[in-house]
Design a protein around this motif. Structure first.
Motif, mmCIF file in Angstrom:
data_model
loop_
_atom_site.group_PDB
_atom_site.id
_atom_site.type_symbol
_atom_site.label_atom_id
_atom_site.label_comp_id
_atom_site.label_asym_id
_atom_site.label_seq_id
_atom_site.Cartn_x
_atom_site.Cartn_y
_atom_site.Cartn_z
ATOM 1 N N HIS A 60 54.873 6.212 103.597
ATOM 2 C CA HIS A 60 55.133 5.196 104.621
ATOM 3 C C HIS A 60 56.605 4.801 104.686
ATOM 4 N N THR A 61 57.421 5.394 103.827
ATOM 5 C CA THR A 61 58.812 4.927 103.718
ATOM 6 C C THR A 61 59.860 6.020 103.880
ATOM 7 N N TYR A 62 59.439 7.252 104.109
ATOM 8 C CA TYR A 62 60.413 8.344 104.226
ATOM 9 C C TYR A 62 61.512 8.050 105.237
ATOM 10 N N GLY A 63 61.171 7.379 106.319
ATOM 11 C CA GLY A 63 62.156 7.154 107.376
ATOM 12 C C GLY A 63 62.909 5.842 107.274
ATOM 13 N N ASN A 64 62.659 5.063 106.213
ATOM 14 C CA ASN A 64 63.299 3.752 106.123
ATOM 15 C C ASN A 64 64.822 3.832 106.184
ATOM 16 N N LYS A 65 65.403 4.662 105.327
ATOM 17 C CA LYS A 65 66.867 4.701 105.253
ATOM 18 C C LYS A 65 67.500 5.195 106.549
ATOM 19 N N PRO A 66 67.103 6.364 107.064
ATOM 20 C CA PRO A 66 67.768 6.823 108.294
ATOM 21 C C PRO A 66 67.544 5.905 109.483
ATOM 22 N N LEU A 67 66.358 5.296 109.580
ATOM 23 C CA LEU A 67 66.108 4.397 110.712
ATOM 24 C C LEU A 67 66.924 3.119 110.579
ATOM 25 N N ALA A 68 67.023 2.595 109.363
ATOM 26 C CA ALA A 68 67.830 1.395 109.139
ATOM 27 C C ALA A 68 69.309 1.671 109.393
ATOM 28 N N GLU A 69 69.787 2.813 108.937
ATOM 29 C CA GLU A 69 71.197 3.149 109.125
ATOM 30 C C GLU A 69 71.533 3.349 110.597
ATOM 31 N N ALA A 70 70.600 3.914 111.347
ATOM 32 C CA ALA A 70 70.869 4.203 112.758
ATOM 33 C C ALA A 70 70.795 2.952 113.628
ATOM 34 N N THR A 71 70.016 1.966 113.203
ATOM 35 C CA THR A 71 69.778 0.799 114.056
ATOM 36 C C THR A 71 70.346 -0.502 113.511
ATOM 37 N N GLY A 72 70.597 -0.554 112.202
ATOM 38 C CA GLY A 72 71.038 -1.793 111.584
ATOM 39 C C GLY A 72 69.905 -2.764 111.308
ATOM 40 N N ALA A 73 68.664 -2.350 111.569
ATOM 41 C CA ALA A 73 67.519 -3.229 111.353
ATOM 42 C C ALA A 73 67.191 -3.320 109.863
ATOM 43 N N PRO A 74 66.866 -4.511 109.357
ATOM 44 C CA PRO A 74 66.504 -4.654 107.952
ATOM 45 C C PRO A 74 65.094 -4.133 107.687
ATOM 46 N N VAL A 75 64.889 -3.643 106.461
ATOM 47 C CA VAL A 75 63.580 -3.181 106.004
ATOM 48 C C VAL A 75 62.923 -4.318 105.223
ATOM 49 N N LEU A 76 61.680 -4.661 105.588
ATOM 50 C CA LEU A 76 60.965 -5.753 104.934
ATOM 51 C C LEU A 76 59.668 -5.242 104.322
ATOM 52 N N HIS A 77 59.317 -5.801 103.151
ATOM 53 C CA HIS A 77 58.077 -5.391 102.487
ATOM 54 C C HIS A 77 57.565 -6.526 101.611
ATOM 55 N N GLY A 78 56.340 -6.393 101.131
ATOM 56 C CA GLY A 78 55.739 -7.384 100.257
ATOM 57 C C GLY A 78 56.345 -7.367 98.870
ATOM 58 N N ALA A 79 56.571 -8.547 98.307
ATOM 59 C CA ALA A 79 57.227 -8.652 97.012
ATOM 60 C C ALA A 79 56.449 -7.949 95.902
ATOM 61 N N ASP A 80 55.132 -7.976 95.961
ATOM 62 C CA ASP A 80 54.325 -7.405 94.884
ATOM 63 C C ASP A 80 54.322 -5.883 94.874
ATOM 64 N N ASP A 81 54.942 -5.272 95.875
ATOM 65 C CA ASP A 81 55.101 -3.811 95.884
ATOM 66 C C ASP A 81 56.487 -3.382 95.436
ATOM 67 N N ALA A 82 57.366 -4.327 95.116
ATOM 68 C CA ALA A 82 58.755 -3.973 94.794
ATOM 69 C C ALA A 82 58.844 -3.007 93.617
ATOM 70 N N TYR A 83 57.934 -3.125 92.655
ATOM 71 C CA TYR A 83 57.981 -2.252 91.476
ATOM 72 C C TYR A 83 57.797 -0.783 91.848
ATOM 73 N N LEU A 84 57.167 -0.522 93.002
ATOM 74 C CA LEU A 84 56.945 0.860 93.420
ATOM 75 C C LEU A 84 58.246 1.592 93.716
ATOM 76 N N LEU A 85 59.313 0.839 93.955
ATOM 77 C CA LEU A 85 60.608 1.461 94.231
ATOM 78 C C LEU A 85 61.156 2.192 93.014
ATOM 79 N N GLU A 86 60.530 2.000 91.859
ATOM 80 C CA GLU A 86 60.953 2.684 90.633
ATOM 81 C C GLU A 86 59.871 3.608 90.100
ATOM 82 N N THR A 87 58.888 3.954 90.916
ATOM 83 C CA THR A 87 57.806 4.838 90.487
ATOM 84 C C THR A 87 57.703 6.030 91.429
ATOM 85 N N GLU A 88 57.030 7.079 90.966
ATOM 86 C CA GLU A 88 56.839 8.251 91.819
ATOM 87 C C GLU A 88 56.035 7.922 93.063
ATOM 88 N N LEU A 89 55.127 6.976 92.938
ATOM 89 C CA LEU A 89 54.308 6.605 94.083
ATOM 90 C C LEU A 89 55.152 6.011 95.208
#
Length: 207
Positions: A60-89
């Protein structure tokens, strides 16, 4: 007048939705190369105000970086999923699939918000992931539910952070209490409605 456009993106054909309100738009779950989304925004003359993630699983996040960079729009998500940013999932690389490009993101709490000029109720709907969120836009008659519930099915709960009982409570308390005509826009597969799933989803038989 609002409009919702869907794009099946990435290796798992994740539904990315663009909700349009006048000259503004918000994107939900860009799960792959956002080139088709960017072309749509450009062709319609739209300004993307936010990128919303229902949860932070890699597909669900593959396009976050390129879409944010192209538009300047911020990426928002639930706080309880933040740990996933450091996991393979969350980082990708599972099942031989490519990694997710690292992206900047901000957390958002459940409650009332405004995106693209539209009132939105952000609902905490854990079960598929710990921090899964549903974004309900009453004016658009739609709720973006990620992988919480699908047409005649539910999201898998065998990933770390998943819990079947929690997921069912999230659906019955947060989704089935929405107006029955509300469109449910899921991360994969066709759309459905609250009333249809209340009456026909086998996981909630006898609800």
């Amino acid at each position: 007048m609002t409009e919702i456009k869907s794009f099946a993106l990435g290796p798992l054909q994740t539904n990315c939705f663009v909700l349009v309100n006048g000259s503004q738009a918000v994107a939900v779950d860009p799960g792959g190369d956002p080139a088709p989304v960017l072309a749509f925004l450009r062709d319609k003359g739209l300004t993307l105000t936010h990128i919303l993630n229902t949860h932070l699983h890699f597909d669900h996040t593959y396009g976050n970086k390129p879409l944010a960079e192209a538009t300047g729009a911020p990426v928002l998500h639930g706080a309880d999923d933040a740990y996933l940013l450091e996991t393979e999932l969350g980082l990708g690389g599972l099942f031989g699939l490519p990694p997710v490009e690292r992206y900047e993101a901000q957390t958002i709490e459940p409650g009332e918000a405004v995106f693209a000029g539209l009132a939105c109720t952000v609902l905490a709907t854990p079960g598929h992931s710990r921090g899964s969120l549903t974004f309900h836009f009453p004016e658009a008659g739609a709720a973006f539910v990620g992988d919480l519930i699908f047409y005649r099915s539910i999201g898998r709960t065998d990933f770390e952070g998943g819990d079947l009982d929690v997921l069912k409570r999230s659906v019955t308390r947060c989704i089935f209490t929405l107006p029955p005509e509300t469109r449910l826009l899921s991360g994969h597969g066709p759309e459905t409605t609250v009333g249809d799933e209340m009456n026909h989803n086998p996981f909630f038989a006898g609800f």
